[in-house]
Design an enzyme around this catalytic site. Structure first.
Site, short mmCIF file in Angstrom:
data_model
loop_
_atom_site.label_atom_id
_atom_site.label_comp_id
_atom_site.label_asym_id
_atom_site.label_seq_id
_atom_site.Cartn_x
_atom_site.Cartn_y
_atom_site.Cartn_z
N ASP A 95 22.16 58.68 18.69
CA ASP A 95 22.03 57.60 19.65
C ASP A 95 23.00 57.91 20.80
O ASP A 95 23.80 58.85 20.73
CB ASP A 95 22.31 56.23 18.99
CG ASP A 95 21.72 55.08 19.81
OD1 ASP A 95 21.28 55.31 20.96
OD2 ASP A 95 21.70 53.93 19.32
C1 BGC Z 1 20.40 52.37 22.03
C2 BGC Z 1 19.13 53.09 21.64
C3 BGC Z 1 18.43 53.61 22.87
C4 BGC Z 1 19.39 54.54 23.59
C5 BGC Z 1 18.78 55.20 24.81
C6 BGC Z 1 21.26 53.22 22.93
O1 BGC Z 1 22.33 52.50 23.45
O2 BGC Z 1 21.10 52.02 20.87
O3 BGC Z 1 18.31 52.24 20.90
O4 BGC Z 1 17.25 54.26 22.53
O5 BGC Z 1 20.52 53.79 23.99
O6 BGC Z 1 18.65 54.36 25.87
#
Ligand code: BGC
Length: 744
Positions: free
Chosen positions: A283
């Site tokens: 993530d």
């Molecule tokens: C979130 C994810 C997301 C990623 C990309 C993160 O902060 O937890 O779910 O896909 O950002 O934007």
């Protein structure tokens, strides 16, 4: 031209939606593996590590930054997220394929969570439809619209079983139940990827993010292994079985090991037990956050622990770029580990056909927001809205009624889309006010009553009271602004925010009946408002076509059929509250509506009650009313024995006992009465949406198979145990008929 656009939209919609039914299993075909072998031989270590790096371009950027162009040319970028415009994406692919040594296309990712330009209800809303086909179609449309600008990969579905309404990301979830999340998550994977897999899905956040302690985002979680195996992992397993191309690691730890450095999860469970063939992405900064979690000393340690745990691609942070090469040279990370990660990434790039068609869909912007897409968004919005109360059949309203439309969500184009609608077009959102004006014309009077959902400023109140007095009925549209849910947006109180309760009380004093329509990203507590309202509809954040869906339901052109995918508490003190708990040794009396203070201890029976509130929720899991009523009768099992090769048919008669045709969602639950590991008091196993004409009686049949009775032991062993099983069928988790069978 318009005609051409419409028919193209239809053809492409059919291509994306129609052939999807089977999804794609995890595959690795020999021809692709050979191509990868060849490519790996050609690539330098730096180029291999480049494939493992994903960088961000600000969604607002209008051109590809020079630094990123140079890095693509040097083979140092495998993926880009938020790449912006089709022109930028075309430029990225052109440089990667023509100007880099290895000529590997970049995989372009984006959060296409519940629609792209056409915004569908938030996932929690979609889950309330309990409709696999519509959920799949919504994902297919989102993938199609996103593909048209060059995006190849979404970071969805979010498969975190979510049982705490304080957590802002519950909006992005498919609810509290492993079976419902698995079924609808799998439908989303099928929809996004299609049979031909031109677009990749991402099962996230692996795993346990939904159990964040006290509902506060980014908190640690506490998940015992039996719960991990039987509640939190199954939706991911189902997504992998459906062929999901990628998996994203969670921010949280599992039993002290952060997910991004967790070899047990990434190797043992994903690869060994489930034979996952796609790639794992971290993530956003979840790898470097392992330093703050006290698991890694510095960035080099982050790269070491993540790579060795089996994390293939790093999102945004740069520990792989900066340290992997040295770690390989020092012998701390094997070259084989790098090759495996790169192979996983290249396999998906080949399966997406990116090498041959890196510009897929570009730049013909033909279907986005077309009428078929909007109709699909309206269909699921209509089925996702849950009727919670309808005293004296106040709803539907006849068109000669004088209506006061009041409230901050009556005409809130942006907020109606909910969280994670970054590509949604607010101007295209049809609000309830616009849609109701179409149906009721001059009979509609509108006053906001309160500037937004959060404010305590009551200066707009008197105008609202004035129009309420002149009306036959008040339609109050309130709830939560979009900003109150989503990532990093947890709440410690889950009541109707701002001065809304007060506004509703004041409106109630006019004596006019109130229909409460709540748009929100989570279950809210709103007992006082609920008492004052004659009817309540829970609309979540219903997306682009939410207004039309609501207007159709309010006027009876459509009949409510949504059912809650999550339990609604009466009060915050009951949280976490969900139907599938393990069983207590001292069960509560469900009928007991709270115990008056001062009651002597004995009559309470020292049971599993609160002193001050009932054990019952405000509305149970699976609950939702209709404009008709349904009678359940004659529940039967085809045999009173079930075994490994002998499934049992469970049948029930469901009758529409009212005056309108309507859908009912029939739910099948079980209870394993005695097992070597404690089992939940109730567990959903299947559900069916059936349409019934007035007075029609249908026999609904479920097939209960032995594998639906299995559970998973701590070591991952799938276990089937003989014994007594109670089978329940009904309209929600509290109103059930029951039959007993024996597992042999
Ligand atoms: C979130 C994810 C997301 C990623 C990309 C993160 O902060 O937890 O779910 O896909 O950002 O934007």
């Amino acid at each position: 031209m318009k005609l051409l656009r419409l028919s193209l939209c239809l053809v492409i919609s059919l291509l994306f939606a129609g052939v999807h039914a089977q999804g794609q299993k995890q595959t690795s075909n020999a021809a692709i593996e050979k191509k990868i072998d060849k490519l790996l031989k050609k690539m330098t270590l730096e180029e291999k590590i480049g494939q493992m790096c994903q960088v961000n371009i600000s969604p607002k950027a209008t051109e590809v930054p020079q630094k990123i162009k140079d890095a693509i040319r040097a083979g140092k970028i495998g993926s880009i997220l938020n790449a912006g415009s089709p022109d930028m994406i075309a430029e990225i692919q052109r440089i990667a394929l023509n100007e880099s040594n290895a000529k590997i296309p970049v995989i372009i990712g984006r959060d296409v969570i519940h629609g792209f330009n056409t915004v569908f209800p938030i996932p929690l809303g979609q889950a309330a439809s309990w409709n696999r086909e519509l959920v799949e179609k919504g994902a297919a449309i989102a993938a199609q619209e996103a593909s048209e600008v060059g995006i190849n990969w979404t970071f969805a579905p979010m498969l975190d079983v979510s049982r705490d309404p304080r957590w802002g990301r519950i909006a992005e979830s498919l609810g509290e139940d492993p079976c419902l999340v698995s079924e609808l998550g799998s439908a989303m994977v099928k929809g996004f990827q299609g049979e031909t897999r031109k677009f990749a899905a991402c099962a996230k956040h692996f795993v346990g993010y939904g159990a964040t302690e006290n509902g506060k985002d980014y908190n640690p979680v506490f998940i015992p292994i039996n719960q991990l195996r039987n509640v939190y992992l199954p939706p991911f397993q189902k997504a992998i079985e459906t062929g999901c191309a990628t998996v994203m690691t969670a921010f949280n730890d599992i039993d002290g090991t952060p997910a991004s450095g967790n070899e047990f999860l990434l190797k043992q469970v994903l690869r060994n037990e489930w034979s996952f063939k796609g790639f794992v992405v971290s993530d956003w900064n979840s790898m470097t956050q392992m330093k703050s979690q006290g698991f890694c000393a510095d960035d080099k340690d982050v790269a070491l622990k993540s790579a060795n745990a089996g994390l293939d691609m790093e999102m945004v942070s740069t520990t792989y770029t900066n340290h992997l090469s040295a770690l390989v040279k020092e012998g701390k990370v094997d070259l084989e580990t790098i090759d495996t990660a790169v192979r996983n990434i290249l396999r998906i790039k080949y399966q997406l056909n990116l090498f041959d068609d890196p510009y897929s869909g570009l730049p013909n912007n033909v279907t986005t927001l077309c009428s078929q897409h909007k109709q699909a968004a309206k269909a699921i919005a209509t089925q996702s809205i849950v009727l919670l109360k309808n005293q004296d059949q106040l709803l539907p309203l006849s068109s000669n009624k004088k209506i006061a439309v009041i409230g901050p969500m009556a005409d809130a184009q942006n907020d109606q889309m909910g969280c994670w609608a970054m590509d949604g077009v607010a101007d295209d959102v049809v609000t309830p006010l616009t849609a109701l004006k179409k149906q009721f014309g001059a009979n509609i009077k509108y006053a906001k009553g309160i500037a937004d959902c959060r404010t305590n400023d009551k200066s707009l109140l008197s105008e609202a009271v004035n129009i309420a007095k002149l009306s036959d009925v008040i339609l109050y549209f309130g709830g939560e602004d979009a900003i109150l849910s989503g990532e990093g947006h947890s709440r410690a109180f889950i009541n109707l925010p701002g001065a809304q309760e007060e506004l509703i009380s004041t409106l109630a004093k006019t004596g006019k009946p109130i229909v409460l329509v709540i748009m929100a990203g989570r279950p809210l507590t709103f007992n006082k408002a609920a008492e004052k309202a004659a009817a309540i509809m829970y609309a979540w954040h219903p997306g682009t076509m939410g207004g039309e869906a609501l207007a159709d339901l309010i006027t009876g052109k459509a009949v409510p059929s949504g059912k809650l995918p999550v339990t609604f508490p009466k009060t915050l003190g009951q949280v976490p509250i969900y139907y599938g708990t393990l069983r207590t040794g001292r069960p509560a009396n469900w009928k007991m509506l709270g115990i008056p203070t001062g009651t002597p201890l004995d009559p309470v029976g020292l049971s599993n009650n609160y002193l001050d509130v009932s054990v019952l929720p405000a509305y149970p899991f699976g609950y939702g009313l209709s404009y008709t009523t349904f009678k359940y009768d004659k529940l039967k099992a085809s045999s009173n024995e079930i075994s490994k090769n002998k499934p049992v048919k469970i049948q029930v008669e469901v009758q529409n006992t009212g005056k309108v045709e309507a859908d009912e969602i029939v739910q099948l639950y079980i209870r394993d009465e005695v097992a070597s590991v404690m089992q939940p008091k109730l567990a959903l196993k299947d559900f069916k949406r059936v349409t019934l004409k007035p007075q029609e009686n249908k026999t609904v049949v479920f097939t209960l198979t032995a594998d639906m009775l299995e559970f998973i032991k701590r070591d991952g062993q799938v276990t089937y145990e003989p014994g007594s099983i109670k089978v329940f069928v009904g309209a929600n988790s509290q109103e059930l008929l029951e039959v007993k069978i024996q597992a042999i």
